[in-house]
Scaffold this active site. Sequence first.
Site, PDB file in Angstrom:
ATOM      1  N   CYS A 113     -26.598 114.498 -92.495  1.00 29.72           N
ATOM      2  CA  CYS A 113     -28.050 114.245 -92.531  1.00 29.72           C
ATOM      3  C   CYS A 113     -28.687 114.640 -93.872  1.00 29.72           C
ATOM      4  CB  CYS A 113     -28.739 114.957 -91.377  1.00 29.72           C
ATOM      5  SG  CYS A 113     -28.185 114.338 -89.779  1.00 29.72           S
ATOM      6  N   HIS A 244     -36.280 114.961 -93.357  1.00 31.24           N
ATOM      7  CA  HIS A 244     -35.260 114.335 -92.519  1.00 31.24           C
ATOM      8  C   HIS A 244     -35.781 114.372 -91.084  1.00 31.24           C
ATOM      9  CE1 HIS A 244     -31.758 113.433 -90.291  1.00 31.24           C
ATOM     10  NE2 HIS A 244     -31.555 114.676 -89.890  1.00 31.24           N
ATOM     11  N   ASN A 274     -32.909 109.986 -84.967  1.00 26.01           N
ATOM     12  CA  ASN A 274     -32.239 110.617 -86.102  1.00 26.01           C
ATOM     13  C   ASN A 274     -31.212 109.630 -86.663  1.00 26.01           C
ATOM     14  OD1 ASN A 274     -30.681 112.096 -87.878  1.00 26.01           O
ATOM     15  ND2 ASN A 274     -30.606 113.935 -86.592  1.00 26.01           N
TER      16      ASN A 274
HETATM   17  N1  COA Z   1     -32.478 114.922 -70.157  1.00 21.47           N
HETATM   18  C1  COA Z   1     -32.783 115.863 -69.254  1.00 21.47           C
HETATM   19  N2  COA Z   1     -32.293 117.110 -69.294  1.00 21.47           N
HETATM   20  C2  COA Z   1     -31.450 117.412 -70.286  1.00 21.47           C
HETATM   21  C3  COA Z   1     -31.093 116.466 -71.274  1.00 21.47           C
HETATM   22  C4  COA Z   1     -31.631 115.185 -71.173  1.00 21.47           C
HETATM   23  N3  COA Z   1     -31.356 114.211 -72.078  1.00 21.47           N
HETATM   24  N4  COA Z   1     -30.250 117.055 -72.132  1.00 21.47           N
HETATM   25  C5  COA Z   1     -30.077 118.318 -71.728  1.00 21.47           C
HETATM   26  N5  COA Z   1     -30.801 118.532 -70.609  1.00 21.47           N
HETATM   27  C6  COA Z   1     -30.908 119.775 -69.824  1.00 21.47           C
HETATM   28  C7  COA Z   1     -29.671 120.645 -69.949  1.00 21.47           C
HETATM   29  O1  COA Z   1     -28.689 120.227 -69.029  1.00 21.47           O
HETATM   30  C8  COA Z   1     -30.230 121.992 -69.631  1.00 21.47           C
HETATM   31  O2  COA Z   1     -30.384 122.112 -68.251  1.00 21.47           O
HETATM   32  P1  COA Z   1     -30.150 123.522 -67.495  1.00 21.47           P
HETATM   33  O3  COA Z   1     -31.197 124.448 -68.056  1.00 21.47           O
HETATM   34  O4  COA Z   1     -30.372 123.159 -66.070  1.00 21.47           O
HETATM   35  O5  COA Z   1     -28.754 123.936 -67.859  1.00 21.47           O
HETATM   36  C9  COA Z   1     -31.631 121.962 -70.253  1.00 21.47           C
HETATM   37  O6  COA Z   1     -31.969 120.568 -70.370  1.00 21.47           O
HETATM   38  C10 COA Z   1     -31.723 122.622 -71.595  1.00 21.47           C
HETATM   39  O7  COA Z   1     -30.622 122.185 -72.386  1.00 21.47           O
HETATM   40  P2  COA Z   1     -30.496 122.522 -73.915  1.00 21.47           P
HETATM   41  O8  COA Z   1     -29.273 121.861 -74.467  1.00 21.47           O
HETATM   42  O9  COA Z   1     -30.650 124.010 -74.096  1.00 21.47           O
HETATM   43  O10 COA Z   1     -31.778 121.768 -74.457  1.00 21.47           O
HETATM   44  P3  COA Z   1     -32.632 122.024 -75.749  1.00 21.47           P
HETATM   45  O11 COA Z   1     -33.985 122.471 -75.398  1.00 21.47           O
HETATM   46  O12 COA Z   1     -31.888 122.834 -76.782  1.00 21.47           O
HETATM   47  O13 COA Z   1     -32.774 120.543 -76.295  1.00 21.47           O
HETATM   48  C11 COA Z   1     -31.864 119.221 -78.075  1.00 21.47           C
HETATM   49  C12 COA Z   1     -31.632 119.838 -76.705  1.00 21.47           C
HETATM   50  C13 COA Z   1     -30.603 118.540 -78.534  1.00 21.47           C
HETATM   51  C14 COA Z   1     -32.992 118.213 -77.942  1.00 21.47           C
HETATM   52  C15 COA Z   1     -32.289 120.342 -79.070  1.00 21.47           C
HETATM   53  O14 COA Z   1     -31.405 121.418 -78.970  1.00 21.47           O
HETATM   54  C16 COA Z   1     -32.324 119.868 -80.482  1.00 21.47           C
HETATM   55  O15 COA Z   1     -33.035 118.946 -80.840  1.00 21.47           O
HETATM   56  N6  COA Z   1     -31.572 120.551 -81.377  1.00 21.47           N
HETATM   57  C17 COA Z   1     -31.505 120.194 -82.751  1.00 21.47           C
HETATM   58  C18 COA Z   1     -30.459 119.154 -82.891  1.00 21.47           C
HETATM   59  C19 COA Z   1     -30.536 118.415 -84.184  1.00 21.47           C
HETATM   60  O16 COA Z   1     -31.608 118.110 -84.654  1.00 21.47           O
HETATM   61  N7  COA Z   1     -29.378 118.106 -84.728  1.00 21.47           N
HETATM   62  C20 COA Z   1     -29.247 117.334 -85.886  1.00 21.47           C
HETATM   63  C21 COA Z   1     -29.501 118.157 -87.085  1.00 21.47           C
HETATM   64  S1  COA Z   1     -29.440 117.077 -88.430  1.00 21.47           S
END
Ligand code: COA
Length: 317
Positions: A113, A244, A274
């Site tokens: 990225c 980004h 993204n």
């Molecule tokens: N829809 C509904 N629920 C979802 C889901 C979806 N698409 N994806 C995950 N969940 C659930 C999980 O199962 C979890 O449930 P639980 O609490 O019952 O176990 C809960 O939501 C939280 O999961 P988590 O993975 O901790 O979510 P989060 O708040 O961290 O959000 C991202 C996930 C990926 C959106 C977030 O972590 C993020 O954007 N991170 C940065 C990633 C990024 O930008 N990467 C590229 C860098 S260039």
Amino acid sequence: MIYSKITGTGSYLPEKILSNLDLEKMFETTDEWITTRTGIKERHIVSAHQYTSDLAVEASKQAIEASGIDSNKIDLIIVATTTPDKIFPSTACIVQTKLGLSLCPAFDIQAVCSGFVYALSVADKFIKTGSAKCVLVIGADTMSRITDYSDRSNAILWGDGGGAVILEASDQPGILSTHIHADGSYEKLLHVPSGVSHQKGKSTIEMQGNQVFKIAVNTLDSIVDETLEMNQLDKSDIDWLVPHQANIRILEATAKKLNMSMDRVIVTIDRHGNTSAASIPLALDTAIREHKIKRGETLLMEAFGGGFTWGSALIKY
Ligand code: COA
């Protein structure tokens, strides 16, 4: 003093749109969950016969036209991509042929990225040392090809697209500074386990999203400080943040760090998702064509990605 000046921009998105409502039909999720956690409403996805080079070529045609240059002037092509058409030749070589450009060096850069900021940094150095005068810098990715659509916390993020800029040598201020960094010890937090030489594990993206999120916010904080300090600028000197597009909450955190209201931040994540290396040039071109960014304004680009890699560019547009 020789500067690299952006004289034209272009971008391209594949026709097919994958909306949050489409994702609701593919796995258990909701538009509301995706919008709240990421800011994404839809992303574009390539068709079966569309490749990264196709996105790069369309974006480049627009950038060449916008700059008004004779394309034979291009004396270097750099493509930032993590999803090249083939293992080799480089996507940059394929783009050169597809565009019918004259013989010039052409190579790819892989910094996920942060790829576009890396490519801009390298292109700037070619121009500043007099090794090139007119560089086609492209960010293009088909992230859908390495996305596991059964991993719901990951699949919601990624989109496909391409963006390009023409950088020309100028005595007028353009790129003021670029800053690039990497820390490979974080490899496993965001990676595709299987590759060319290492053929074990999944060949789609694996990510510890919440850990990546925290490190991204802190790292972007420090790159903003580094960029302002080196240029002896105040936060208020930045007209536009062109970040980004990873997650709206990451964008909001960086804007807060800069005391910047969100209407000075270029946001396209809702429409593009993204798109990895394509995201900054896509956002830049969109904002220029929407008449937001104007000549003479000061832009701060920043990115964070797999590696980890991160970087920034300060630009007088
Ligand atoms: N829809 C509904 N629920 C979802 C889901 C979806 N698409 N994806 C995950 N969940 C659930 C999980 O199962 C979890 O449930 P639980 O609490 O019952 O176990 C809960 O939501 C939280 O999961 P988590 O993975 O901790 O979510 P989060 O708040 O961290 O959000 C991202 C996930 C990926 C959106 C977030 O972590 C993020 O954007 N991170 C940065 C990633 C990024 O930008 N990467 C590229 C860098 S260039």
